[in-house]
Design a protein around this motif. Structure first.
Motif, PDB file in Angstrom:
ATOM      1  N   LYS A   1     -26.300 -55.364  53.544  1.00 58.39           N
ATOM      2  CA  LYS A   1     -27.098 -55.515  52.322  1.00 58.39           C
ATOM      3  C   LYS A   1     -26.336 -56.324  51.272  1.00 58.39           C
ATOM      4  O   LYS A   1     -26.911 -57.182  50.595  1.00 58.39           O
TER       5      LYS A   1
ATOM      6  N   SER B   1     -34.095 -53.335  52.519  1.00 62.80           N
ATOM      7  CA  SER B   1     -34.589 -52.214  53.327  1.00 62.80           C
ATOM      8  C   SER B   1     -34.583 -52.526  54.824  1.00 62.80           C
ATOM      9  O   SER B   1     -34.561 -51.618  55.656  1.00 62.80           O
ATOM     10  N   GLU B   2     -34.594 -53.816  55.162  1.00 59.78           N
ATOM     11  CA  GLU B   2     -34.592 -54.225  56.569  1.00 59.78           C
ATOM     12  C   GLU B   2     -33.188 -54.251  57.170  1.00 59.78           C
ATOM     13  O   GLU B   2     -33.033 -54.388  58.387  1.00 59.78           O
ATOM     14  N   ARG B   3     -32.164 -54.102  56.320  1.00 58.19           N
ATOM     15  CA  ARG B   3     -30.784 -54.160  56.790  1.00 58.19           C
ATOM     16  C   ARG B   3     -30.209 -52.756  56.919  1.00 58.19           C
ATOM     17  O   ARG B   3     -30.438 -51.915  56.052  1.00 58.19           O
TER      18      ARG B   3
ATOM     19  N   TYR C   1     -26.339 -59.931  52.291  1.00 51.75           N
ATOM     20  CA  TYR C   1     -27.635 -60.557  51.990  1.00 51.75           C
ATOM     21  C   TYR C   1     -27.677 -61.039  50.536  1.00 51.75           C
ATOM     22  O   TYR C   1     -28.110 -62.160  50.256  1.00 51.75           O
TER      23      TYR C   1
ATOM     24  N   LYS D   1     -39.277 -58.824  38.377  1.00 54.81           N
ATOM     25  CA  LYS D   1     -40.212 -58.180  39.306  1.00 54.81           C
ATOM     26  C   LYS D   1     -40.246 -58.911  40.642  1.00 54.81           C
ATOM     27  O   LYS D   1     -40.245 -58.281  41.700  1.00 54.81           O
ATOM     28  N   GLU D   2     -40.290 -60.246  40.576  1.00 52.94           N
ATOM     29  CA  GLU D   2     -40.329 -61.037  41.810  1.00 52.94           C
ATOM     30  C   GLU D   2     -39.039 -60.854  42.609  1.00 52.94           C
ATOM     31  O   GLU D   2     -39.070 -60.651  43.823  1.00 52.94           O
TER      32      GLU D   2
ATOM     33  N   THR E   1     -35.643 -55.845  47.366  1.00 47.17           N
ATOM     34  CA  THR E   1     -35.909 -54.506  47.903  1.00 47.17           C
ATOM     35  C   THR E   1     -36.404 -54.574  49.340  1.00 47.17           C
ATOM     36  O   THR E   1     -35.959 -53.812  50.208  1.00 47.17           O
ATOM     37  N   GLU E   2     -37.333 -55.493  49.597  1.00 47.60           N
ATOM     38  CA  GLU E   2     -37.868 -55.634  50.956  1.00 47.60           C
ATOM     39  C   GLU E   2     -36.786 -56.093  51.926  1.00 47.60           C
ATOM     40  O   GLU E   2     -36.650 -55.555  53.032  1.00 47.60           O
ATOM     41  N   ALA E   3     -36.009 -57.102  51.520  1.00 44.14           N
ATOM     42  CA  ALA E   3     -34.975 -57.641  52.404  1.00 44.14           C
ATOM     43  C   ALA E   3     -33.870 -56.619  52.653  1.00 44.14           C
ATOM     44  O   ALA E   3     -33.388 -56.468  53.776  1.00 44.14           O
TER      45      ALA E   3
ATOM     46  N   THR F   1     -38.850 -57.260  44.094  1.00 47.20           N
ATOM     47  CA  THR F   1     -39.667 -57.102  45.298  1.00 47.20           C
ATOM     48  C   THR F   1     -39.001 -57.759  46.492  1.00 47.20           C
ATOM     49  O   THR F   1     -38.889 -57.171  47.571  1.00 47.20           O
ATOM     50  N   LYS F   2     -38.532 -58.981  46.287  1.00 46.14           N
ATOM     51  CA  LYS F   2     -37.879 -59.731  47.367  1.00 46.14           C
ATOM     52  C   LYS F   2     -36.618 -59.018  47.847  1.00 46.14           C
ATOM     53  O   LYS F   2     -36.412 -58.814  49.056  1.00 46.14           O
TER      54      LYS F   2
END
Length: 204
Positions: free
Chosen positions: A88, A80-82, A91, A69-70, A76-78, A73-74
């Motif tokens: 991606k 989505s910014e690329r 990253y 889960k951690e 997915t957020e990172a 979340t990390k």
């Protein structure tokens, strides 16, 4: 009448157990660690621990679920910014380059992780759970990036995203395992070379 225990309190105790188990597994390994070790580390009674978890296996699975889960979340957020699929992918590779198992703070946890995977092969229920976790999170994540790259014209359309997602994780897991068992293994250099080979194969 027994005192009413809030959900917040229950979750707090559950996390305390998981943190203690995490420390014990990292120090002694999964199979060598016992519930008594977790009791000693946490300061809770064995009965209290069994109120939350039925077994040591269940505790480890809960730790893996929390980690997934951690990470989810990390990542997915990172991601989505690329903007591009290649960015991606870069990253994700860089995230593993920064998590070198040769570093002391990472090595014990990597060893425990592989130890539990091997242990799970003798337990069909555990093996099924880990397989589902792998497919639902790790394969799905990479296959999604590869499909996006294909739709954008970055990656070859004839390649199967699921197959190449499997190749990516075999590459990452393989080099991580090698680094945990071979002295002075050139983890970062080898992973970077694998990255170059993998990306060249994907590129349109």
């Amino acid at each position: 009448m027994a005192p009413i225990v809030s959900e917040e309190y229950k979750e707090k105790k559950r996390q305390e157990i998981l943190q203690s188990a995490h420390a014990c597994f990292a120090k002694k390994g999964f199979e060598a660690s016992t519930v008594d070790d977790i009791v000693a580390h946490s300061g809770l009674s064995k009965g209290a621990i069994y109120n939350y978890f039925k077994s040591k296996d269940e505790i480890y699975l809960a730790l893996m679920e929390r980690q997934t889960k951690e990470s989810g979340t990390k990542f997915t957020e990172a991601i989505s910014e690329r903007q591009t699929a290649l960015d991606k992918l870069d990253y994700l590779i860089n995230a593993y380059l920064d998590n070198d198992p040769n570093d002391e703070e990472n090595k014990d946890l990597a060893l425990v992780h592989f130890e539990f995977r091997l242990y799970s092969t003798r337990n069909p229920e555990l093996k099924s759970t880990l397989t589902k976790r792998y497919k639902d999170f790790f394969v799905k994540l990479l296959a999604g990036i590869i499909k996006e790259g294909q739709e954008a014209g970055e990656f070859k359309n004839q390649l199967d995203p699921g197959t190449y997602a499997d190749i990516f994780w075999a590459m990452v897991n393989g080099v991580t395992l090698q680094a945990t068992i071979i002295e002075k293994y050139q983890y970062k250099a080898i992973l970077k070379e694998m990255q170059t080979m993998f990306v060249e194969k994907l590129k349109a």
